[in-house]
Write an enzyme that holds these catalytic residues in place. Structure first.
Site, PDB file in Angstrom:
ATOM      1  N   ARG A  49       0.841  -1.213   0.000  1.00 22.94           N
ATOM      2  CA  ARG A  49       0.000   0.000   0.000  1.00 22.94           C
ATOM      3  C   ARG A  49       0.867   1.251   0.000  1.00 22.94           C
ATOM      4  NH1 ARG A  49      -4.613   0.541   4.472  1.00 22.94           N
ATOM      5  NH2 ARG A  49      -2.796   0.931   5.789  1.00 22.94           N
TER       6      ARG A  49
ATOM      7  N   LYS B 280      -2.661   7.082   1.358  1.00 26.33           N
ATOM      8  CA  LYS B 280      -2.454   7.304   2.800  1.00 26.33           C
ATOM      9  C   LYS B 280      -1.408   8.411   2.929  1.00 26.33           C
ATOM     10  CE  LYS B 280      -2.307   4.532   6.999  1.00 26.33           C
ATOM     11  NZ  LYS B 280      -3.375   5.199   7.704  1.00 26.33           N
TER      12      LYS B 280
ATOM     13  N   GLU C  75     -16.246   6.272   5.488  1.00 22.56           N
ATOM     14  CA  GLU C  75     -15.479   5.568   6.519  1.00 22.56           C
ATOM     15  C   GLU C  75     -15.408   6.466   7.737  1.00 22.56           C
ATOM     16  OE1 GLU C  75     -11.338   4.995   5.465  1.00 22.56           O
ATOM     17  OE2 GLU C  75     -11.224   6.938   4.499  1.00 22.56           O
TER      18      GLU C  75
HETATM   19  N1  PMP Z   1      -9.373   4.616   7.171  1.00 22.15           N
HETATM   20  C1  PMP Z   1      -8.465   5.552   7.485  1.00 22.15           C
HETATM   21  C2  PMP Z   1      -8.753   6.961   7.104  1.00 22.15           C
HETATM   22  C3  PMP Z   1      -7.283   5.197   8.150  1.00 22.15           C
HETATM   23  O1  PMP Z   1      -6.372   6.124   8.440  1.00 22.15           O
HETATM   24  C4  PMP Z   1      -7.059   3.843   8.486  1.00 22.15           C
HETATM   25  C5  PMP Z   1      -5.779   3.436   9.166  1.00 22.15           C
HETATM   26  N2  PMP Z   1      -5.696   3.880  10.476  1.00 22.15           N
HETATM   27  C6  PMP Z   1      -8.050   2.905   8.180  1.00 22.15           C
HETATM   28  C7  PMP Z   1      -9.184   3.327   7.491  1.00 22.15           C
HETATM   29  C8  PMP Z   1      -7.869   1.460   8.511  1.00 22.15           C
HETATM   30  O2  PMP Z   1      -6.908   0.894   7.667  1.00 22.15           O
HETATM   31  P1  PMP Z   1      -5.984  -0.317   8.142  1.00 22.15           P
HETATM   32  O3  PMP Z   1      -6.899  -1.423   8.506  1.00 22.15           O
HETATM   33  O4  PMP Z   1      -5.151  -0.628   6.957  1.00 22.15           O
HETATM   34  O5  PMP Z   1      -5.198   0.174   9.300  1.00 22.15           O
END
Ligand code: PMP
Length: 290
Positions: free
Chosen positions: A50, A149, A182
């Site tokens: 990622r 990210k 989200e």
């Molecule tokens: N959405 C956002 C905006 C995030 O920053 C994160 C990570 N903290 C997630 C979802 C969850 O992603 P992951 O399961 O890969 O940590």
């Protein structure tokens, strides 16, 4: 604590970056949050993948290959004797001038911090949490795609402030069309009539690694999993609701915008997925110590 910066380890008081780094000046960079459990780095490949996808999207050339990056992460854990922890991996555009031009930043910087995280208190996992929809809309994918990210988390931070002001730990963020996207640092799921539902990535969500693990676990245990657009109405009328993230793992939700979800307690499917996830974290991952 020893911090990795561009191939060297520094004591945390001496770990520094330039004030001209575009990561600081403009949020121009990318990051990953990774967990170590039981002496192993969980889903290391997926996080590094990622990171490289984020880098590609912002035309950032990471000065290490994928394999070298994984070794640097594992070695930083070793240097800090980490068995259980949280690893923050950051790649900034590097030092440039006060102008925007990223081409003047010649050397991107890689920073790895192997520390600890406690996002939510343990009782929250037993009692469940209350979340609230906030006015700040998730970034459009045609603006700054939420799949990147990036170090620019202001969109999420504004939503987090609005949630905290409303007395909640997490915010439901809608996209510009009004569909659920989200939360500020977590993906969101609902359970309805033995189906597990989560917004599609095109709704403006990060491609959550925990989200993927949970969807795979759910399919294996016979649940129907799908990714339709969801509205607030769907959240209110869910049997169960929970959040997923590397830091939060799976966090049950029992109230959304004042509406009680299910019977107001973490649901049976949520609890089962939590224990399956915890079991997986204990046995899976890249070993830190041979
Ligand atoms: N959405 C956002 C905006 C995030 O920053 C994160 C990570 N903290 C997630 C979802 C969850 O992603 P992951 O399961 O890969 O940590």
């Amino acid at each position: 604590m020893k911090i990795y910066i561009d191939g060297k380890y520094y004591d945390e008081r001496k770990a520094m970056v330039s004030v001209f780094d575009h990561g600081l000046l403009y949020g121009d960079g990318i990051f990953e949050g990774i967990r170590a459990y039981n002496g192993r780095v969980f889903k290391l490949n997926e996080h590094v993948d990622r990171l490289f996808f984020s880098a590609k999207a912002i035309l950032l050339s990471i000065p290490l290959g994928r394999q070298e990056m994984m070794e640097a992460i594992v070695e930083t854990c070793r240097q800090n004797k980490v068995r259980e922890g949280y690893i923050r991996l950051v790649v900034t555009r590097g030092a440039g001038t006060l102008g925007l031009n990223p081409n003047l930043c010649k050397n991107p910087s890689i920073i790895i911090i192997a520390g600890k995280i406690q996002l939510y208190p343990p009782e929250l996992y037993e009692q469940g949490m209350e979340i609230v929809t906030v006015p700040t809309v998730r970034n459009l994918h045609s603006a700054v795609n939420p799949a990147i990210k990036s170090l620019n988390y202001l969109n999420n931070i504004l939503a987090k402030i609005e949630a905290l002001n409303a007395g909640c730990q997490e915010a439901v963020m809608l996209n510009a069309e009004g569909f659920v996207a989200e939360c500020t640092g977590d993906n969101i799921f609902i359970v309805r009539e033995r189906q597990l539902l989560t917004p599609p990535l095109s709704a403006g969500t990060l491609h959550g690694i925990t989200r993927r693990v949970v969807m795979d676990m759910a399919v294996e245990s016979g649940l129907l999993v799908s990714e339709p657009n969801l509205t607030r109405y769907d959240l209110f009328n869910a049997d169960e609701c929970f959040l997923t993230g590397t830091g939060a793992e799976l966090a049950p939700v029992v109230k959304v915008d004042g509406r009680v979800i299910g019977n107001g307690k973490p649901g049976a499917t949520t609890l089962r997925l939590i224990s399956q996830y915890r079991a997986l974290t204990k046995v899976s991952g890249e070993p830190i110590y041979e």
